[in-house]
Design a protein around this motif. Structure first.
Motif, short mmCIF file in Angstrom:
data_model
loop_
_atom_site.label_atom_id
_atom_site.label_comp_id
_atom_site.label_asym_id
_atom_site.label_seq_id
_atom_site.Cartn_x
_atom_site.Cartn_y
_atom_site.Cartn_z
N ARG A 1 4.46 19.03 38.19
CA ARG A 1 5.18 17.79 37.91
C ARG A 1 4.65 17.12 36.64
N ARG A 2 3.35 17.16 36.48
CA ARG A 2 2.74 16.54 35.30
C ARG A 2 3.07 17.31 34.02
N ALA A 3 3.23 18.65 34.15
CA ALA A 3 3.45 19.47 32.96
C ALA A 3 4.76 19.13 32.27
N PHE A 4 5.77 18.70 33.05
CA PHE A 4 7.08 18.47 32.47
C PHE A 4 7.37 16.99 32.27
N ILE A 5 6.35 16.15 32.32
CA ILE A 5 6.59 14.72 32.13
C ILE A 5 7.01 14.43 30.70
N ARG A 6 6.55 15.24 29.75
CA ARG A 6 6.93 15.02 28.35
C ARG A 6 8.32 15.55 28.03
N ARG A 7 8.87 16.39 28.95
CA ARG A 7 10.19 16.99 28.76
C ARG A 7 10.30 17.67 27.40
N LYS A 8 9.29 18.44 27.08
CA LYS A 8 9.30 19.19 25.83
C LYS A 8 10.39 20.26 25.88
N GLU A 9 11.14 20.38 24.81
CA GLU A 9 12.26 21.31 24.79
C GLU A 9 11.77 22.75 24.92
N GLN A 10 12.43 23.49 25.81
CA GLN A 10 12.16 24.91 26.04
C GLN A 10 10.73 25.17 26.49
N MET A 11 10.09 24.20 27.06
CA MET A 11 8.73 24.40 27.55
C MET A 11 8.74 25.28 28.79
N LYS A 12 7.78 26.19 28.86
CA LYS A 12 7.72 27.12 29.97
C LYS A 12 6.30 27.16 30.55
N VAL A 13 6.22 27.43 31.86
CA VAL A 13 4.96 27.52 32.57
C VAL A 13 4.98 28.80 33.39
N ILE A 14 3.87 29.54 33.38
CA ILE A 14 3.73 30.76 34.19
C ILE A 14 2.62 30.52 35.21
N VAL A 15 2.91 30.83 36.48
CA VAL A 15 1.93 30.68 37.56
C VAL A 15 1.69 32.06 38.16
N PHE A 16 0.43 32.50 38.15
CA PHE A 16 0.08 33.82 38.66
C PHE A 16 -0.44 33.72 40.09
N PHE A 17 0.05 34.63 40.94
CA PHE A 17 -0.40 34.76 42.33
C PHE A 17 -0.96 36.15 42.54
N SER A 18 -1.66 36.32 43.64
CA SER A 18 -2.34 37.59 43.88
C SER A 18 -1.44 38.65 44.49
N CYS A 19 -0.32 38.26 45.12
CA CYS A 19 0.51 39.23 45.83
C CYS A 19 1.96 38.77 45.83
N ALA A 20 2.85 39.71 46.11
CA ALA A 20 4.28 39.42 46.07
C ALA A 20 4.69 38.47 47.20
N ASP A 21 4.09 38.60 48.38
CA ASP A 21 4.44 37.72 49.50
C ASP A 21 4.11 36.27 49.17
N SER A 22 3.01 36.03 48.49
CA SER A 22 2.66 34.67 48.09
C SER A 22 3.65 34.13 47.06
N VAL A 23 4.12 34.98 46.17
CA VAL A 23 5.14 34.56 45.21
C VAL A 23 6.41 34.14 45.94
N ASP A 24 6.84 34.94 46.91
CA ASP A 24 8.06 34.62 47.66
C ASP A 24 7.92 33.30 48.40
N PHE A 25 6.77 33.07 49.04
CA PHE A 25 6.59 31.84 49.80
C PHE A 25 6.64 30.61 48.89
N HIS A 26 5.90 30.63 47.81
CA HIS A 26 5.86 29.46 46.94
C HIS A 26 7.18 29.28 46.19
N TYR A 27 7.88 30.36 45.94
CA TYR A 27 9.20 30.24 45.33
C TYR A 27 10.16 29.50 46.27
N GLU A 28 10.13 29.82 47.55
CA GLU A 28 10.97 29.11 48.51
C GLU A 28 10.47 27.69 48.73
#
Length: 795
Positions: free
Chosen positions: A420-447
């Protein structure tokens, strides 16, 4: 002895008081059983629920939908685990129980371990501007002075908008042009290693045409480039296509061979001919055995990009097979040595190994494939001393690194606060990558961050992956089918559903798009997801595994968050290398647990300058001073009813918002069986992945020090870890959870019962044989998947 009835007669509390039961606490004397029974009778008399009523209400609520409010609260009251506070509210006299009467409550700020005390040191970091170490040079260097053909040099400047070379390009390209020796290229992430080995190859093949030789796509395959992941292979192919887009190079044709696509279409491309082959090891080894039209006897360059990753994913045996096949077919082409010399091509095959890190697996691969190799690295690294042997290879100098010490129960809300804090500036085309250890964790946090409104919005699980070519047709039959249909492949690719794993992110910001990427997704979904994330104009967040940690050049990535620590220092370097590329600024944040993990920066990374943050400071900025997303305002607007239910803390607004955010996730887990199964699988996979850290770092990431209950809490689970029953695994790539078989392990008993009905021993033997064949086939399929995809689906 006091009688229970006598106690009731002396109670003067009004009958409509919901908290009349509290007066029983002032009575002394008698047996504890009598006092307990009196308390229960008073609770029943004044309408407070008991276990029987809760069971009856939960059965009645089962007829309603999962979004029904009564179903939500009654399941919560029943399934609340030990250590979670719960209070009963009033019973409505004129209708069903409201949302605010029996909420799911618990505290994420209690019983958390404290971070280790750190001695105060004066900040010795310089405030002067830092010179980027992987940026293009500004000392007047140019591609025209590196020995490249003028046509190729002008094409880089005018058409590809690459004005000056980087340090590694200036150092390595001239030597690769003039020398026929093997080479090992080591350079920082984002410094242009792909062009470093592509430019000499294209230049030397193009130079052959300048001497009067007419070359075309049927002249043979001159170079093979191997990539560990499909995403990296596709990116290399894209850069190569841009490099060959000049009219003078139109005859030089690249071929892309990746896993997850139909081999029939790949065979058709191979038969048409090509000069540079980009492939993944598994699929190339398959074509070397089964595709007779693939002629690799004239290969003069073999590039192993991200060599340590190739060895990591278990490709050692596959690479050995490829090298053996290339050597055998090169022996059959000894008569072409004279023609190769006339073309100006090397008389022997040159092997180039590229990696941003040096580890034992790379050295082993070098011993297996390199001979008298040159060691090439950038001049800036030599001048700044960043490759000092005592510290190992370092990240780009302009990258700002930090780590957050967050207790396990605060990990989820801390991640929400950071995003939430990362996009407070609403920088154009700003992107964030979040790394997880496994695919199941990615699916859970995505939902979780996608929200209930997006469930079913993305169709990545409904489109099965493209089937392989299993019909066993001969190349001649495929030629007949493909002849006269040059555009058939393109038309099929256009018709193929290309739905990216994408959703909205109301928990972060209404304008932010959320993506996910891991190795269990079908290939066309992985490609579409990466392509849409690459071209997203508004803010975007990518949840992924280490499948996106190598070589990918994604623009405008301002922040890389490592929610789960990497498995080794080399993985850490490659992860943070997705930002601060080509001289741009970037930030990287690593999550660590209090305790032994806090020594990771000093002991494993050998880095003393990582900024240290605490979870409370991050939560204050994310939940206290950041505007609340519209989707959450209706849930967290009314605090009046919560003063009696939310566990007492400092009373700050940011604490209440963080608690409510986490409780909302827990309510969804309790209300939805599908989401609950997703959380359980993610919890189990996370624990298993945690145990796979390299041996040298297991003293830091000690699985015995984990508080499994707090880890489960971070996945929205309220059960004790021992009571968490993980559902059966779903088919890879389908996203459909297989039902849990309550009679698992009773197949033989079922067969015996079936046989007693008159089928006899012959039928029993036949059924058991079918079961054995089915089990063998399942194990074979699993081995096929595990050949390319690791246990945690990171490949």
């Amino acid at each position: 002895m006091a009688e229970p009835d006598l106690l009731v007669n002396f109670d003067l509390t009004p009958a409509n008081n919901a908290f009349a039961a509290s007066s029983i606490n002032g009575i002394r004397g008698g047996r504890w059983k009598d006092r307990f029974r009196a308390k229960k009778r008073l609770q029943n008399k004044h309408g407070q629920p008991n276990r029987v009523k809760l069971r009856e209400r939960s059965k009645d609520a089962g007829a309603h939908s999962r979004d029904d409010t009564n179903h939500d609260w009654s399941r919560a009251e029943i399934q609340s685990g030990p250590g979670h506070q719960m209070r009963a509210g009033r019973t409505s006299q004129n209708g069903p129980r409201s949302n605010h009467e029996h909420p799911v409550i618990s505290s994420i700020f209690s019983s958390n371990p404290l971070p280790l005390a750190k001695p105060e040191h004066a900040d010795t970091r310089s405030t002067a501007p830092i010179t980027p170490t992987n940026a293009p040079l500004e000392d007047g260097s140019a591609f025209s002075t590196m020995g490249l053909a003028p046509t190729l040099a002008s094409h880089l400047v005018n058409n590809m908008d690459i004005k000056t070379p980087t340090s590694i390009q200036q150092s390595a390209v001239p030597q690769l042009i003039s020398s026929n020796s093997d080479a090992f290229i080591q350079a920082e992430t984002g410094s242009g290693k792909t062009l470093t080995y592509l430019l000499p190859i294209v230049h030397r093949i193009f130079a052959a045409t300048l001497s009067g030789n007419k070359l075309h796509r049927d002249s043979g395959c001159f170079a093979i480039i191997l990539a560990p992941t499909r995403e990296l292979g596709r990116q290399i192919h894209t850069v190569l296509m841009q490099l060959l887009s000049h009219p003078a190079l139109h005859w030089l044709v690249p071929i892309l061979i990746l896993g997850g696509e139909k081999k029939k279409s790949e065979k058709a491309r191979i038969r048409k001919g090509g000069n540079i082959l980009v492939a993944t090891p598994g699929r190339l080894a398959d074509h070397l055995v089964n595709t007779t039209s693939l002629d690799v006897g004239f290969v003069k360059w073999l590039v192993l990009d991200e060599g340590d990753r190739l060895m990591e994913l278990g490709f050692e045996e596959t690479l050995q097979q490829i090298l053996t096949a290339l050597n055998d077919r090169a022996q059959a082409q000894l008569t072409n040595k004279s023609s190769a010399a006339q073309l100006g091509l090397p008389a022997r095959r040159i092997t180039i190994l590229c990696s941003a890190t040096m580890r034992p697996s790379v050295q082993k691969l070098g011993d297996m494939s390199l001979s008298d190799a040159l060691y090439l690295k950038g001049n800036q690294q030599l001048e700044t001393g960043q490759n000092d042997s005592s510290k190992g290879f370092q990240a780009p100098a302009q990258l700002k690194q930090a780590y957050i010490v967050s207790p396990a129960k605060l990990r989820l809300v801390s991640l929400a606060s950071i995003l939430r804090r990362a996009f407070i500036r609403r920088k154009e085309q700003m992107k964030v990558i979040v790394f997880f250890s496994c695919a199941d964790s990615v699916d859970f946090h995505y939902e979780t961050f996608g929200g209930p409104a997006n469930q079913g919005g993305d169709q990545e699980g409904k489109d099965s992956s493209p089937s392989e070519d299993r019909d066993g047709k001969a190349d001649k039959e495929e030629d007949d089918e493909e002849s006269g249909k040059d555009k058939t492949i393109a038309e099929k690719n256009q018709k193929r559903p290309s739905v990216a794993a994408r959703s909205k992110a109301p928990s972060i910001d209404d304008a932010v798009a959320l993506f996910k990427l891991h190795g269990s997704l079908p290939q066309h979904i992985r490609t579409a997801t990466l392509n849409e994330f690459f071209h997203e104009k508004d803010g975007a967040v990518l949840f992924c595994t280490d499948v996106a940690s190598r070589g990918l050049d994604l623009p405008n990535v301002d922040l890389v968050v490592q929610y789960d620590p990497p498995y080794s220092k080399e993985d850490y370097i490659h992860r943070i290398g997705r930002t601060a590329r080509a001289g741009r600024d970037g930030r990287a944040l690593l999550f660590l647990l209090p305790g032994c993990e806090e020594g990771y920066p000093e002991q494993a990374l050998k880095e003393q300058n990582l900024a240290r943050r605490l979870a409370d400071d991050v939560l204050k900025k994310g939940f206290g001073s950041t505007p609340m997303p519209k989707a959450l305002k209706s849930k967290i607007a009314d605090y009046a009813w919560k003063k009696d239910f939310i566990p007492k803390s400092s009373g700050e607004r940011w604490e209440q918002e963080a608690i409510e955010f986490h409780l909302d996730v827990e309510r969804r887990v309790l209300a939805s069986t599908e989401f609950s199964n997703l959380a359980k699988k993610a919890f189990q996979s996370h624990i298993r992945a945690y145990a796979t850290h390299v041996a040298a770092e297991r003293g830091i990431f000690d699985i015995k020090q984990l508080h499994l209950g707090h880890i489960a809490k971070s996945f929205g689970l309220r059960e004790r870890p021992g009571d968490i029953k993980v559902p059966a695994r779903s088919k890879v790539g389908t996203g459909v959870v297989a039902p849990v078989d309550s009679n698992r392990g009773t197949n033989k008993r079922k067969l015996d019962t079936y046989n007693t009905n008159g089928e006899g021993d012959a039928q029993q033997t036949q059924d058991e044989e079918e079961l054995r064949k089915a089990a063998q086939m399942m194990r074979k399929k699993m081995r096929e998947h595990m050949d390319v995809v690791s246990e945690f689906n990171i490949g």
